[in-house]
Motif scaffolding. Structure first.
Motif, PDB file in Angstrom:
ATOM      1  N   LEU A 102       0.805  -1.254  -0.027  1.00  0.00           N
ATOM      2  CA  LEU A 102      -0.022   0.191   0.011  1.00  0.00           C
ATOM      3  C   LEU A 102       0.910   1.128  -0.036  1.00  0.00           C
ATOM      4  CD1 LEU A 102      -2.439  -1.163   2.801  1.00  0.00           C
ATOM      5  CD2 LEU A 102      -2.988  -1.242   0.332  1.00  0.00           C
ATOM      6  N   ASP A 103       0.288   2.414  -0.516  1.00  0.00           N
ATOM      7  CA  ASP A 103       1.165   3.362  -0.245  1.00  0.00           C
ATOM      8  C   ASP A 103       0.630   4.479   0.956  1.00  0.00           C
ATOM      9  OD1 ASP A 103      -1.479   4.542  -0.567  1.00  0.00           O
ATOM     10  OD2 ASP A 103      -0.953   5.673  -2.701  1.00  0.00           O
ATOM     11  N   HIS A 104      -0.341   4.003   1.633  1.00  0.00           N
ATOM     12  CA  HIS A 104      -0.612   4.483   3.091  1.00  0.00           C
ATOM     13  C   HIS A 104      -1.308   3.564   3.740  1.00  0.00           C
ATOM     14  CE1 HIS A 104      -4.473   5.301   1.106  1.00  0.00           C
ATOM     15  NE2 HIS A 104      -5.091   5.440   2.263  1.00  0.00           N
ATOM     16  N   VAL A 105      -1.545   3.745   5.293  1.00  0.00           N
ATOM     17  CA  VAL A 105      -2.612   2.896   6.105  1.00  0.00           C
ATOM     18  C   VAL A 105      -3.405   3.929   6.725  1.00  0.00           C
ATOM     19  CG1 VAL A 105      -0.807   1.204   6.447  1.00  0.00           C
ATOM     20  CG2 VAL A 105      -0.945   2.864   7.965  1.00  0.00           C
ATOM     21  N   ASP A 106      -4.684   3.384   7.059  1.00  0.00           N
ATOM     22  CA  ASP A 106      -5.471   4.131   7.726  1.00  0.00           C
ATOM     23  C   ASP A 106      -5.495   4.419   8.933  1.00  0.00           C
ATOM     24  OD1 ASP A 106      -7.764   4.185   5.073  1.00  0.00           O
ATOM     25  OD2 ASP A 106      -7.025   2.117   5.306  1.00  0.00           O
ATOM     26  N   LEU A 107      -4.793   3.594   9.847  1.00  0.00           N
ATOM     27  CA  LEU A 107      -4.603   3.662  11.018  1.00  0.00           C
ATOM     28  C   LEU A 107      -3.319   2.837  11.477  1.00  0.00           C
ATOM     29  CD1 LEU A 107      -5.655   4.718  13.826  1.00  0.00           C
ATOM     30  CD2 LEU A 107      -6.707   2.285  14.106  1.00  0.00           C
ATOM     31  N   TYR A 108      -2.316   3.572  12.351  1.00  0.00           N
ATOM     32  CA  TYR A 108      -1.264   3.102  12.657  1.00  0.00           C
ATOM     33  C   TYR A 108      -1.007   3.132  14.105  1.00  0.00           C
ATOM     34  CZ  TYR A 108       3.854   1.528  12.108  1.00  0.00           C
ATOM     35  OH  TYR A 108       4.927   1.103  12.167  1.00  0.00           O
ATOM     36  N   LEU A 109      -0.839   2.095  14.841  1.00  0.00           N
ATOM     37  CA  LEU A 109      -0.836   2.115  16.172  1.00  0.00           C
ATOM     38  C   LEU A 109       0.490   1.661  16.863  1.00  0.00           C
ATOM     39  CD1 LEU A 109      -4.023   0.065  16.573  1.00  0.00           C
ATOM     40  CD2 LEU A 109      -3.910   2.396  16.546  1.00  0.00           C
ATOM     41  N   ILE A 110       0.909   2.272  17.963  1.00  0.00           N
ATOM     42  CA  ILE A 110       2.009   1.814  18.734  1.00  0.00           C
ATOM     43  C   ILE A 110       1.312   0.573  19.584  1.00  0.00           C
ATOM     44  CG2 ILE A 110       3.578   2.208  20.708  1.00  0.00           C
ATOM     45  CD1 ILE A 110       3.418   5.155  19.799  1.00  0.00           C
ATOM     46  N   HIS A 111       1.984  -0.391  19.288  1.00  0.00           N
ATOM     47  CA  HIS A 111       1.397  -1.856  19.653  1.00  0.00           C
ATOM     48  C   HIS A 111       1.221  -1.953  21.169  1.00  0.00           C
ATOM     49  CE1 HIS A 111       0.647  -6.254  18.311  1.00  0.00           C
ATOM     50  NE2 HIS A 111      -0.208  -5.853  19.108  1.00  0.00           N
ATOM     51  N   TRP A 112       2.215  -1.783  21.981  1.00  0.00           N
ATOM     52  CA  TRP A 112       2.174  -1.599  23.479  1.00  0.00           C
ATOM     53  C   TRP A 112       2.974  -0.416  23.965  1.00  0.00           C
ATOM     54  CZ3 TRP A 112      -0.005  -5.523  26.309  1.00  0.00           C
ATOM     55  CH2 TRP A 112      -0.460  -6.795  25.494  1.00  0.00           C
ATOM     56  N   PRO A 113       2.608   0.078  25.190  1.00  0.00           N
ATOM     57  CA  PRO A 113       3.611   0.964  25.776  1.00  0.00           C
ATOM     58  C   PRO A 113       4.928   0.585  26.167  1.00  0.00           C
ATOM     59  CG  PRO A 113       2.106   0.150  27.279  1.00  0.00           C
ATOM     60  CD  PRO A 113       1.682  -0.424  25.895  1.00  0.00           C
ATOM     61  N   ALA A 114       5.110  -0.480  26.065  1.00  0.00           N
ATOM     62  CA  ALA A 114       6.657  -1.116  26.697  1.00  0.00           C
ATOM     63  C   ALA A 114       7.387   0.051  27.628  1.00  0.00           C
ATOM     64  CB  ALA A 114       7.488  -1.367  25.277  1.00  0.00           C
ATOM     65  N   PRO A 115       6.913   0.088  28.768  1.00  0.00           N
ATOM     66  CA  PRO A 115       7.281   1.227  29.650  1.00  0.00           C
ATOM     67  C   PRO A 115       8.857   0.985  30.000  1.00  0.00           C
ATOM     68  CG  PRO A 115       5.697  -0.117  30.852  1.00  0.00           C
ATOM     69  CD  PRO A 115       5.547  -0.652  29.439  1.00  0.00           C
ATOM     70  N   ALA A 116       9.399  -0.173  30.152  1.00  0.00           N
ATOM     71  CA  ALA A 116      10.761  -0.265  30.403  1.00  0.00           C
ATOM     72  C   ALA A 116      11.867   0.124  29.357  1.00  0.00           C
ATOM     73  CB  ALA A 116      11.185  -2.024  30.791  1.00  0.00           C
ATOM     74  N   ARG A 117      11.270   0.337  28.002  1.00  0.00           N
ATOM     75  CA  ARG A 117      12.050   0.798  27.138  1.00  0.00           C
ATOM     76  C   ARG A 117      11.888   2.383  27.011  1.00  0.00           C
ATOM     77  NH1 ARG A 117      13.103  -3.000  22.667  1.00  0.00           N
ATOM     78  NH2 ARG A 117      12.281  -4.928  23.206  1.00  0.00           N
ATOM     79  N   ASP A 118      10.741   2.900  27.511  1.00  0.00           N
ATOM     80  CA  ASP A 118      10.494   4.334  27.553  1.00  0.00           C
ATOM     81  C   ASP A 118      10.771   4.982  26.169  1.00  0.00           C
ATOM     82  OD1 ASP A 118       9.818   6.700  28.875  1.00  0.00           O
ATOM     83  OD2 ASP A 118      12.023   7.104  29.720  1.00  0.00           O
ATOM     84  N   LEU A 119      10.313   4.268  25.304  1.00  0.00           N
ATOM     85  CA  LEU A 119      10.609   5.066  23.937  1.00  0.00           C
ATOM     86  C   LEU A 119       9.131   5.376  23.081  1.00  0.00           C
ATOM     87  CD1 LEU A 119      13.304   2.570  22.537  1.00  0.00           C
ATOM     88  CD2 LEU A 119      13.576   4.877  23.036  1.00  0.00           C
TER      89      LEU A 119
END
Length: 276
Positions: A102-119
């Motif tokens: 595709l040339d775009h997606v309709d919705l892009y999500l950060i899958h998990w907060p992964a707080p220990a990575r803090d990114l």
């Protein structure tokens, strides 16, 4: 299910997402194309995948073969934890887009907060850029708790359009849904049937019998009436169709309360504070 029969939820940036979509969690890539094809033929137009599912390529094959106009489709994918960070997020997005074809997606999500990575705040800046460039129509998160959301939104102009979380009668996330409502964030339910763990409950069986429906259909209807976006998953064409046949009945207030009484902090997946 005719596509026109599926209600939509208007996100906080004006984009509309079909309220009932199709998920492909745990579907092997070589089975994904057939499953998504069956869903599209049934009338689903919203398809939810993720980098970590390993089946973006299979989704892309089904979309390409469908012959459906791109503007009729709503495609969601997600950034995996190992790819968080500003530059890494942009690279991961490009890789996923290539697999989807595709040339775009309709919705892009950060899958998990992964707080220990803090990114996740750095990743969110990348999503803001992708939104500005028109490569994603809406930006959101998945599995974020109120504390994660508050930190993400501190100092940012772009509020997440969606938070996709585990949500079903056994885990109703009332506090989180109230936070979403306060801040204009749409609630999207993954594992909406608790992987079947709640479907044997007598209250659901009684409601289902009343309408000539299955307990799964009752639960999906409950989600819709709460205002949730819901993405049940199946690889069986008959079940894919059954999950879509939920627009010809409505639960009463008493029946909604009976389902609400099933809440018991039942998680089928990890707690968001624990996965990194």
């Amino acid at each position: 299910m005719a596509p026109s029969a599926t209600p939509t939820v208007k996100l906080n940036n004006g984009v509309e997402i079909p309220q009932l979509g199709f998920g492909v969690f745990q579907v092997p890539d070589d089975e994904t194309t057939a499953a998504v094809t069956a869903a599209l033929e049934t009338g689903y137009r919203s398809i939810d995948t993720a980098a970590v599912y390993g089946n973006e390529t299979g989704v892309g094959r089904a979309l390409a073969a469908s012959g459906l106009p791109r503007e009729e489709l709503f495609v969601t994918t997600k950034l995996w934890n190992a790819d968080q960070g500003y530059d890494a997020t942009l690279r991961a997005f490009d890789a996923g887009l290539g697999k989807l074809g595709l040339d775009h997606v309709d919705l892009y999500l950060i899958h998990w907060p992964a707080p220990a990575r803090d990114l996740y705040r750095d990743s969110w800046r990348a999503l803001e850029r992708l939104a500005e460039e028109g490569r994603i129509r809406a930006a959101g998160v998945s599995n974020f708790q109120p504390g994660h959301l508050r930190r993400l939104m501190d100092g940012t102009e772009l509020i997440p359009a969606v938070n996709q979380v585990e949500l079903h009668p056994g885990l109703q996330q009332s506090e989180l849904r109230a936070f979403h409502a306060e801040h204009g964030i749409a609630t999207e339910a993954w594992s909406p049937l608790a992987q079947g763990a709640v479907l044997g409950d007598p209250a659901l069986a009684a409601i289902a019998a009343r309408y000539g429906k299955s307990p799964a259909q009752v639960v999906i209807r409950w989600h819709l009436q709460l205002g949730n976006v819901v993405i049940p998953k199946s690889v069986t064409p008959a079940r894919i169709r059954e999950n879509s046949e939920v627009f010809d009945f409505a639960l009463t207030d008493e029946e909604m309360r009976a389902v609400a009484a099933l809440d018991r902090d039942l998680r089928t997946g990890p707690h968001p504070d624990e996965l990194n």
